[in-house]
Every structure is written in C-alpha cells, then in structure tokens.
Design an enzyme around this catalytic site. Sequence first.
Site, PDB file in Angstrom:
ATOM      1  N   ARG A 216      48.697  49.820 -60.962  1.00  0.00           N
ATOM      2  CA  ARG A 216      50.087  49.195 -60.643  1.00  0.00           C
ATOM      3  C   ARG A 216      50.236  48.834 -59.181  1.00  0.00           C
ATOM      4  O   ARG A 216      50.997  48.003 -58.880  1.00  0.00           O
ATOM      5  CB  ARG A 216      51.097  50.104 -61.333  1.00  0.00           C
TER       6      ARG A 216
ATOM      7  N   TYR B 128      62.239  24.584 -59.881  1.00  0.00           N
ATOM      8  CA  TYR B 128      61.641  24.772 -60.875  1.00  0.00           C
ATOM      9  C   TYR B 128      62.641  25.616 -61.952  1.00  0.00           C
ATOM     10  O   TYR B 128      63.654  26.251 -61.521  1.00  0.00           O
ATOM     11  CB  TYR B 128      60.610  25.844 -60.886  1.00  0.00           C
TER      12      TYR B 128
ATOM     13  N   ASP C 275      58.772  27.580 -51.913  1.00  0.00           N
ATOM     14  CA  ASP C 275      57.924  27.633 -53.152  1.00  0.00           C
ATOM     15  C   ASP C 275      56.725  26.475 -52.930  1.00  0.00           C
ATOM     16  O   ASP C 275      57.274  25.397 -52.970  1.00  0.00           O
ATOM     17  CB  ASP C 275      58.552  27.363 -54.518  1.00  0.00           C
TER      18      ASP C 275
ATOM     19  N   LYS D 196      49.125  27.922 -61.437  1.00  0.00           N
ATOM     20  CA  LYS D 196      48.816  26.339 -61.484  1.00  0.00           C
ATOM     21  C   LYS D 196      47.744  25.824 -60.568  1.00  0.00           C
ATOM     22  O   LYS D 196      46.384  25.971 -61.007  1.00  0.00           O
ATOM     23  CB  LYS D 196      50.100  25.747 -61.070  1.00  0.00           C
TER      24      LYS D 196
HETATM   25  C1  PLP Z   1      55.286  27.178 -63.094  1.00  0.00           C
HETATM   26  C2  PLP Z   1      55.746  27.329 -61.895  1.00  0.00           C
HETATM   27  C3  PLP Z   1      56.598  28.467 -61.264  1.00  0.00           C
HETATM   28  C4  PLP Z   1      56.545  29.540 -62.441  1.00  0.00           C
HETATM   29  O1  PLP Z   1      55.208  30.177 -62.370  1.00  0.00           O
HETATM   30  P1  PLP Z   1      54.873  31.081 -63.780  1.00  0.00           P
HETATM   31  O2  PLP Z   1      53.396  31.458 -63.214  1.00  0.00           O
HETATM   32  O3  PLP Z   1      54.641  30.124 -64.688  1.00  0.00           O
HETATM   33  O4  PLP Z   1      55.610  32.326 -63.736  1.00  0.00           O
HETATM   34  C5  PLP Z   1      57.421  28.534 -60.309  1.00  0.00           C
HETATM   35  N1  PLP Z   1      57.486  27.377 -59.423  1.00  0.00           N
HETATM   36  C6  PLP Z   1      56.910  26.144 -59.636  1.00  0.00           C
HETATM   37  C7  PLP Z   1      56.844  25.086 -58.755  1.00  0.00           C
HETATM   38  C8  PLP Z   1      56.031  26.279 -60.870  1.00  0.00           C
HETATM   39  O5  PLP Z   1      55.444  25.085 -61.150  1.00  0.00           O
END
Ligand code: PLP
Length: 406
Positions: A62, A115, A187, A212
């Site tokens: 963890r 998001y 982000d 992504k």
């Molecule tokens: C998909 C996404 C998230 C969340 O990510 P997960 O891995 O699905 O939890 C956060 N910010 C952006 C810009 C995203 O495209």
Amino acid sequence: MSKNDFNDVQIGTKAVWAGEKESLVHGATQVPVVVSVAYGYDDMDEWYDVAIGKKAGHIYGRNTNPTVQAFEQKIQILEGAEAATSFSTGMAAISNTLYTFLRPGDRIVSIKDTYGGTNKIFTEFLPQLNIEVALCNTGDHEAIEAEVEKGCKILYLETPTNPTVKITDIERMAKAGKAVGALVVVDNTFATPINQSPLQLGADLVIHSATKFLGGHADALGGVVCGDKKLVEQIYHYREINGATMDPWAAYLILRGMKTLKLRVEQQAKNAMAIANYLQQQELVEAVFYPGLETHVHHEIAKKQMRGFGGMLSFALKGGMDAVRILLPKLKYANRAANLGAVETTYGPARTTSHVECTPEERAAMGIPDGLVRISAGIEDTDDLIADMEQAFAYLAEQVLVSSKK
Ligand SMILES: *Cc1c(COP(=O)(O)O)cnc(C)c1O
C-alpha cells in the site's frame, strides 16, 4: 553513482529511458511487475531502518512498490518535478491532493469546466466539509484573478478543458495564486508533458489521469501528482493511509505505454488538426473546438504555453443529439466510449462521457450543448480517419435530406 536526471536529453528520450534503471533486476532490460504485497527482512535493524525511511527499500504494497516507483520516476522526470506520487485512478490523485490540503473553513478557486468528476468534488463533496468553492467562467482570467485576490488555499486549474478545450493562461494564474499564498494545482491530462509543462509555468503541483494519454492504450487506470518534494510527501502520506494505491500491473502497463508517449501525442495532434479542419468545412457542423484552430477563442494562449495543441477536440452538429445518433454509429475506425487518450480514435457525446455526472442545466451553464461530441484522435493514418468521416457525413446528409422531404 548519482541518479540520472536526464537533463541532457530531450523529452522523447526521457519517455523511453527515464525512471527504469533503479527497478531493473537479473540483467533484464525491462522493469519487472513486482506483485509481492510485503517485503521480508532477516535483519531486524535493517527492516526498522527501511520502515522509518532511513534506508531505501519497500515494506508493504500500500505504501511503495518497485514497479509503481519506476512509473513515478518516469513521470517525475517528464514533468521536470522534484517528486511524484501515484494513485489508483486520476480521480484519486485529484481528491487525495485536495483532501491533503483543504480544511473546513478554507476556500478554493477553480473553473466551471473542470473534468466532470472534479466538478462533482467541488459542488458536492467539498461544500459538505464547509469548504467554500468559487467556480469561475473558464477563460475569464479577470474573474479568476478577482476570486483569487479574495484569498484561497488552492487555485485549481485544468487546461485544456474537457470537452470544449478551453485554455487558461497558467503563468498568469500562477502569479495570481502565488500573490495570495495559494497552492496552484494544474490537471495536465489533456496536454501531457509532451505539450505542456505547468511546473515551469509556475504551478506548484501537476496532476495526471494516467489512464488517458500516459498509458495510451485504454487498458489500465492510474493517476499521479508531481511537484515540490515537501508537498508531494504530504500527499503521499495521505494516500498511503487512505489507500488509493496504484496497482503494480497498472503501473507496468502505463510505464510501457509511456515509452511511446511522444510518438503517439505527435500523431494524435496531427490527426486532431486534420479532423478539426475537415469538420470546419462541413455544412452540418455548428461549431468546432480545437485550440490549434486560429478561430479558437484561446488560440493565442495555447500557442504561448503549449508545444503542441494535443489530440482532443469537440464539435457540435446542427440537429443536436438526433444528428449525433445518426453520425456516430456510421464511423468504422472509432470507439464510441467514455475514455480518451488511447491509440484508437474515440468519440463520445459529452453528456454520456466527461459530464455524465452533471445535470443538463449544469452542462448548459458550462456552455456544453446537448449534442456536443468529444473526439480523442488516435494514431491511425490521417487520410483514413478523414475518409471515415467523409462517408459518415455523406450518410448523415442523406438522412437529413430524407427527413426534410417527409
Ligand atoms: C479522466 C480524467 C480524470 C479522471 O481520471 P480517472 O483515471 O478516470 O479517475 C481527471 N481529469 C481529466 C482531465 C480526465 O480526462
């Protein structure tokens, strides 16, 4: 030997080589997937030294894991950060970062277009903790500055945004945040470290959904936060106790994906630009959103702070969802799915993908038309993607003609 920080090579080389060496064993050239939950020690004093952080090593899954650590080191170097800590998902990275620093009575400033999941934290979970959230119109830099000036613990940004690909000037916002002692968090999922370096533009922390573009193959979930060592240590501590740890298999898949990050992102941007240009010429298209288009509201800011315009774009069809229902199923080389950043071109209406958590009213307030379709350009050959769109649009035009004759 001092740790290689890869300062003397470019980002594509870093993507291939960085972060791996420390985790290699048996002369293998590839990082192993270490699935062990715990690490054993015959020497009680050595065990203790590792446990209290005096000596490098691993204790329990963890907390840390060699495969996960290789991923963290690679992204840390790509973002030019002092440290990085990873998570089970991108949302875990975002929520853990916010919960590490925010306390009841605090204030956070952000934008309306984050998001969908992030937006839910802002509108549902933070207010429950008596944390004040000020959400500004995305791209309205004066409004963000005005809210920041009132004081805030965190200024949270996402650029480009999901799904209308709006751009916020990171350097300008970071200055505003710093002036009031706020942590500036960005982000960077859409841009990737290939196209944008928020830390170099003044941000304190940069977050990715590794699910992504970093992973790039839509087969593993993950998240990461990079930045100053002192800040990242606090976030790591929150995560190791609260438990949103990245799985070693996911770390391996994402690590492998990242080796081709530069190649993928370049081809995705090339395809996105071609698709955007194609869509702009279509009679049945109401609007196209891509920061690489000179007509995009934030094209100049994008040009200033990004090295490439990325693989994400969106468009609205005349005829809204009715037209979307006809067009999307006709595409041959496209997944109709909720993810993005994968090697396959992926289409999805915002109302079923990025903003499924929001009510139609909330989406309208964010300037997201009901029929808006997000495209994540893949790495296919550009001409094939355009030909695919051509046949789908020809079919849509036929259907529109038929229904107008009825
Ligand atoms: C998909 C996404 C998230 C969340 O990510 P997960 O891995 O699905 O939890 C956060 N910010 C952006 C810009 C995203 O495209």
